[in-house]
Write an enzyme that holds these catalytic residues in place. Structure first.
Site, PDB file in Angstrom:
ATOM      1  N   LYS A   1      -3.320  -3.668  16.277  1.00 30.73           N
ATOM      2  CA  LYS A   1      -3.928  -2.491  15.630  1.00 30.73           C
ATOM      3  C   LYS A   1      -4.829  -1.762  16.619  1.00 30.73           C
ATOM      4  O   LYS A   1      -4.820  -0.529  16.703  1.00 30.73           O
ATOM      5  CB  LYS A   1      -4.736  -2.918  14.397  1.00 30.73           C
ATOM      6  CG  LYS A   1      -3.898  -3.419  13.244  1.00 30.73           C
ATOM      7  CD  LYS A   1      -3.127  -2.288  12.598  1.00 30.73           C
ATOM      8  CE  LYS A   1      -2.118  -2.779  11.586  1.00 30.73           C
ATOM      9  NZ  LYS A   1      -1.199  -1.752  11.116  1.00 30.73           N
TER      10      LYS A   1
ATOM     11  N   ILE B   1       0.842  -1.207   0.000  1.00 25.91           N
ATOM     12  CA  ILE B   1       0.000   0.000   0.000  1.00 25.91           C
ATOM     13  C   ILE B   1       0.877   1.258   0.000  1.00 25.91           C
ATOM     14  O   ILE B   1       0.577   2.245  -0.683  1.00 25.91           O
ATOM     15  CB  ILE B   1      -0.957  -0.008   1.214  1.00 25.91           C
ATOM     16  CG1 ILE B   1      -1.775  -1.309   1.224  1.00 25.91           C
ATOM     17  CG2 ILE B   1      -1.891   1.193   1.181  1.00 25.91           C
ATOM     18  CD1 ILE B   1      -2.561  -1.543   2.522  1.00 25.91           C
TER      19      ILE B   1
ATOM     20  N   ASP C   1     -12.397 -17.040  10.668  1.00 26.40           N
ATOM     21  CA  ASP C   1     -13.009 -16.203   9.630  1.00 26.40           C
ATOM     22  C   ASP C   1     -14.427 -15.796  10.013  1.00 26.40           C
ATOM     23  O   ASP C   1     -15.173 -16.584  10.600  1.00 26.40           O
ATOM     24  CB  ASP C   1     -13.072 -16.972   8.300  1.00 26.40           C
ATOM     25  CG  ASP C   1     -11.841 -16.745   7.446  1.00 26.40           C
ATOM     26  OD1 ASP C   1     -10.954 -15.980   7.880  1.00 26.40           O
ATOM     27  OD2 ASP C   1     -11.767 -17.344   6.354  1.00 26.40           O
TER      28      ASP C   1
ATOM     29  N   TYR D   1      -2.448  -9.868  15.724  1.00 30.95           N
ATOM     30  CA  TYR D   1      -2.345  -8.792  14.730  1.00 30.95           C
ATOM     31  C   TYR D   1      -3.451  -7.762  14.956  1.00 30.95           C
ATOM     32  O   TYR D   1      -3.203  -6.559  15.068  1.00 30.95           O
ATOM     33  CB  TYR D   1      -2.429  -9.366  13.303  1.00 30.95           C
ATOM     34  CG  TYR D   1      -2.650  -8.292  12.258  1.00 30.95           C
ATOM     35  CD1 TYR D   1      -1.642  -7.392  11.943  1.00 30.95           C
ATOM     36  CD2 TYR D   1      -3.887  -8.161  11.603  1.00 30.95           C
ATOM     37  CE1 TYR D   1      -1.855  -6.386  11.003  1.00 30.95           C
ATOM     38  CE2 TYR D   1      -4.094  -7.170  10.669  1.00 30.95           C
ATOM     39  CZ  TYR D   1      -3.079  -6.285  10.371  1.00 30.95           C
ATOM     40  OH  TYR D   1      -3.296  -5.282   9.450  1.00 30.95           O
TER      41      TYR D   1
ATOM     42  N   LEU E   1       3.933  -5.514  10.748  1.00 26.54           N
ATOM     43  CA  LEU E   1       3.731  -6.902  10.317  1.00 26.54           C
ATOM     44  C   LEU E   1       2.233  -7.130  10.175  1.00 26.54           C
ATOM     45  O   LEU E   1       1.445  -6.588  10.953  1.00 26.54           O
ATOM     46  CB  LEU E   1       4.328  -7.864  11.348  1.00 26.54           C
ATOM     47  CG  LEU E   1       5.794  -7.634  11.704  1.00 26.54           C
ATOM     48  CD1 LEU E   1       6.255  -8.648  12.764  1.00 26.54           C
ATOM     49  CD2 LEU E   1       6.682  -7.741  10.463  1.00 26.54           C
ATOM     50  N   LYS E   2       1.815  -7.974   9.213  1.00 26.95           N
ATOM     51  CA  LYS E   2       0.378  -8.005   8.901  1.00 26.95           C
ATOM     52  C   LYS E   2      -0.228  -9.387   8.678  1.00 26.95           C
ATOM     53  O   LYS E   2      -1.377  -9.483   8.248  1.00 26.95           O
ATOM     54  CB  LYS E   2       0.114  -7.136   7.675  1.00 26.95           C
ATOM     55  CG  LYS E   2       0.788  -7.666   6.418  1.00 26.95           C
ATOM     56  CD  LYS E   2       0.229  -7.057   5.152  1.00 26.95           C
ATOM     57  CE  LYS E   2       0.836  -7.685   3.927  1.00 26.95           C
ATOM     58  NZ  LYS E   2       0.286  -7.207   2.672  1.00 26.95           N
TER      59      LYS E   2
ATOM     60  N   PHE F   1     -10.532  -1.766   4.634  1.00 23.14           N
ATOM     61  CA  PHE F   1     -11.223  -3.040   4.454  1.00 23.14           C
ATOM     62  C   PHE F   1     -10.262  -3.973   3.683  1.00 23.14           C
ATOM     63  O   PHE F   1      -9.154  -4.163   4.162  1.00 23.14           O
ATOM     64  CB  PHE F   1     -12.632  -2.804   3.898  1.00 23.14           C
ATOM     65  CG  PHE F   1     -13.542  -2.401   5.059  1.00 23.14           C
ATOM     66  CD1 PHE F   1     -13.339  -1.202   5.751  1.00 23.14           C
ATOM     67  CD2 PHE F   1     -14.491  -3.274   5.557  1.00 23.14           C
ATOM     68  CE1 PHE F   1     -14.078  -0.874   6.891  1.00 23.14           C
ATOM     69  CE2 PHE F   1     -15.240  -2.958   6.695  1.00 23.14           C
ATOM     70  CZ  PHE F   1     -15.027  -1.759   7.361  1.00 23.14           C
ATOM     71  N   ASN F   2     -10.592  -4.540   2.558  1.00 25.11           N
ATOM     72  CA  ASN F   2      -9.671  -5.509   1.942  1.00 25.11           C
ATOM     73  C   ASN F   2      -8.969  -4.913   0.723  1.00 25.11           C
ATOM     74  O   ASN F   2      -9.537  -4.921  -0.378  1.00 25.11           O
ATOM     75  CB  ASN F   2     -10.420  -6.781   1.566  1.00 25.11           C
ATOM     76  CG  ASN F   2     -10.823  -7.594   2.780  1.00 25.11           C
ATOM     77  OD1 ASN F   2     -11.525  -7.103   3.667  1.00 25.11           O
ATOM     78  ND2 ASN F   2     -10.365  -8.832   2.851  1.00 25.11           N
TER      79      ASN F   2
ATOM     80  N   PHE G   1     -12.397 -21.396   1.325  1.00 26.94           N
ATOM     81  CA  PHE G   1     -12.569 -21.755   2.733  1.00 26.94           C
ATOM     82  C   PHE G   1     -14.039 -21.694   3.164  1.00 26.94           C
ATOM     83  O   PHE G   1     -14.465 -20.739   3.804  1.00 26.94           O
ATOM     84  CB  PHE G   1     -11.716 -20.847   3.627  1.00 26.94           C
ATOM     85  CG  PHE G   1     -10.233 -20.944   3.382  1.00 26.94           C
ATOM     86  CD1 PHE G   1      -9.623 -22.158   3.088  1.00 26.94           C
ATOM     87  CD2 PHE G   1      -9.430 -19.810   3.456  1.00 26.94           C
ATOM     88  CE1 PHE G   1      -8.251 -22.245   2.873  1.00 26.94           C
ATOM     89  CE2 PHE G   1      -8.059 -19.895   3.249  1.00 26.94           C
ATOM     90  CZ  PHE G   1      -7.467 -21.106   2.947  1.00 26.94           C
TER      91      PHE G   1
ATOM     92  N   SER H   1      -7.223  -1.108  10.573  1.00 30.68           N
ATOM     93  CA  SER H   1      -7.822  -2.189   9.795  1.00 30.68           C
ATOM     94  C   SER H   1      -9.235  -2.473  10.281  1.00 30.68           C
ATOM     95  O   SER H   1      -9.542  -2.291  11.478  1.00 30.68           O
ATOM     96  CB  SER H   1      -6.959  -3.442   9.972  1.00 30.68           C
ATOM     97  OG  SER H   1      -7.638  -4.578   9.508  1.00 30.68           O
TER      98      SER H   1
END
Ligand code: NAD
Ligand code: UDP
Length: 338
Positions: A153, A12, A295, A149, A83-84, A178-179, A218, A124
């Site tokens: 944040k 990004i 998820d 993670y 780190l992500k 978002f994504n 998934f 995030s």
């Protein structure tokens, strides 16, 4: 106006450098190359026809920060470095807190010492955990995070809010992405994950280009439109522009400014697979597998606050996201070189 961009050689950050220069800002990049390659620099030069100034180093190196702030008249910091990888953060929580939380504290302490009181932080949608409402607004509850993670944040958000309480002169902007997907439309810049991609879009792109045999989907038993997970994918160029909008509209205003950066539209895994097949001109092989632990079924943003305050909204849809990713992936199937 000079802006320090930590993590500016990453996915990004590099796209944001392009848009910063287009908008008349001068980025000064600091990146330790933990998850990026120096090859990014020459790709940036091809796009921009000019050099981007960069330092290879760590945000935890206070002496380096001091010398950068002494050398450059930095007015604001866009803080991408960190780190992500969610799964890795479960295995290595201390590394995540050290880099993401302590690293941000070191950065902000040196900013304070240098009299720089404006930061735009890469947060995030993960801070919302399993969201209590959809679409997600900035007022939706945060903190019920599900992995280190996400907690890192959330912790940084809280630290920065406390900093503003202690010294209200600060301008703190928390951008909750978002994504992010997609690539620069030139095909010269894009996401270059090391090892097996964790995220959907780079995995599909590597299947499309023949680096991986098939996608594991998934789960197809979620309560969503087709049973697969639904997310709010946002083109990285739109995301980059969101940072420019934040610089222009709020980075010189004292306060805590919180924005969702998303499109407001949810796309399922199978819809993304179909869109990528259209973009690359051949089918993407996939197999339905078990759900991935942790998820959530679906999430998308209410992006109206950013539209009202920052005069920003996403321009691109799934067709551009997949076409631009395919251009990058097919031009550079093995990503950047060292
Ligand atoms: P990225 O890994 O491509 O970029 C991060 C950059 O920071 C890398 O170039 C890495 O080398 C550098 N870096 C890491 N630790 C550093 C340190 N201690 N000092 C200096 N440089 C360091 O990741 P990205 O996708 O560009 O994400 C940028 C930011 O946005 C991250 O903070 C990430 O958590 C956040 N974010 C990303 C996503 C996503 O899906 N990509 C979603 C929400 C939030
Ligand atoms: N996903 C998938 N296969 C993969 C990677 C992801 O089916 O190899 C799904 C995942 O379950 C989720 C969506 O794609 O529903 C987006 O996942 P990603 O990891 O990209 O983002 P996040 O889950 O962090 O929002």
């Amino acid at each position: 106006m000079k802006v320090l961009v930590t993590g500016g050689l990453g996915y990004i950050g590099s796209h944001t450098c392009v848009q910063l220069i287009a908008a008349g800002y001068t980025p000064v990049v600091l990146d330790n190359l933990h998850n990026s390659k120096l090859g990014v620099v020459s790709h940036l030069k091809k796009i921009l026809d000019q050099d981007v100034q960069y330092y290879v180093g760590d945000i935890r190196d206070r002496q380096l920060l001091q010398s950068i702030f002494a050398e450059h008249d930095i007015k604001a910091v866009i803080h991408f470095a960190g780190l992500k990888a969610v799964g890795e953060s479960v295995e290595k929580p201390l590394e995540y807190y050290e880099n993401n939380v302590y690293g941000t504290l070191a950065l902000v302490q040196e900013m304070k010492a240098a009299g720089i009181k404006s930061i735009i932080f890469s947060s995030s949608a993960t801070v919302y955990g399993d969201p209590e409402e959809i679409p997600i607004r900035e007022t939706t509850a945060t903190g019920a995070t599900t992995n280190p993670y996400g907690r890192s944040k959330y912790m940084v958000e809280e630290c920065l809010k406390d900093l503003h309480i202690a010294d209200p002169d600060w301008s703190i902007t928390l951008l909750r992405y978002f994504n992010p997907v997609g690539s620069h439309p030139s095909g010269l810049l894009g996401e270059d994950p090391q090892g097996i991609p964790n995220n959907l879009m780079p995995f599909i792109a590597q299947v499309a280009v023949g680096r991986r045999e098939q996608l594991a989907v998934f789960g197809n038993d979620y309560p969503t439109k087709d049973g697969t997970g639904v997310r709010d994918y946002i083109h990285v160029m739109d995301l980059a522009d969101g940072h420019i909008a934040a610089l222009q509209h709020v980075s010189d205003k004292a306060g805590v400014h919180i924005y969702n950066l998303g499109t407001g539209t949810g796309t399922s895994v199978l819809e993304m697979v179909a869109a990528f097949s259209d973009a690359c001109g051949h089918p993407i092989k996939y197999q339905i597998c078990e759900r991935r632990p942790g998820d959530i079924a679906e999430c998308w943003a209410d992006p109206s606050k950013a539209k009202a305050d920052l005069k920003w909204q996403a321009q691109y849809g799934i067709a551009e996201m997949t076409a631009d990713t395919w251009r990058w992936q097919s031009n550079y199937p093995n990503g950047f070189s060292d």
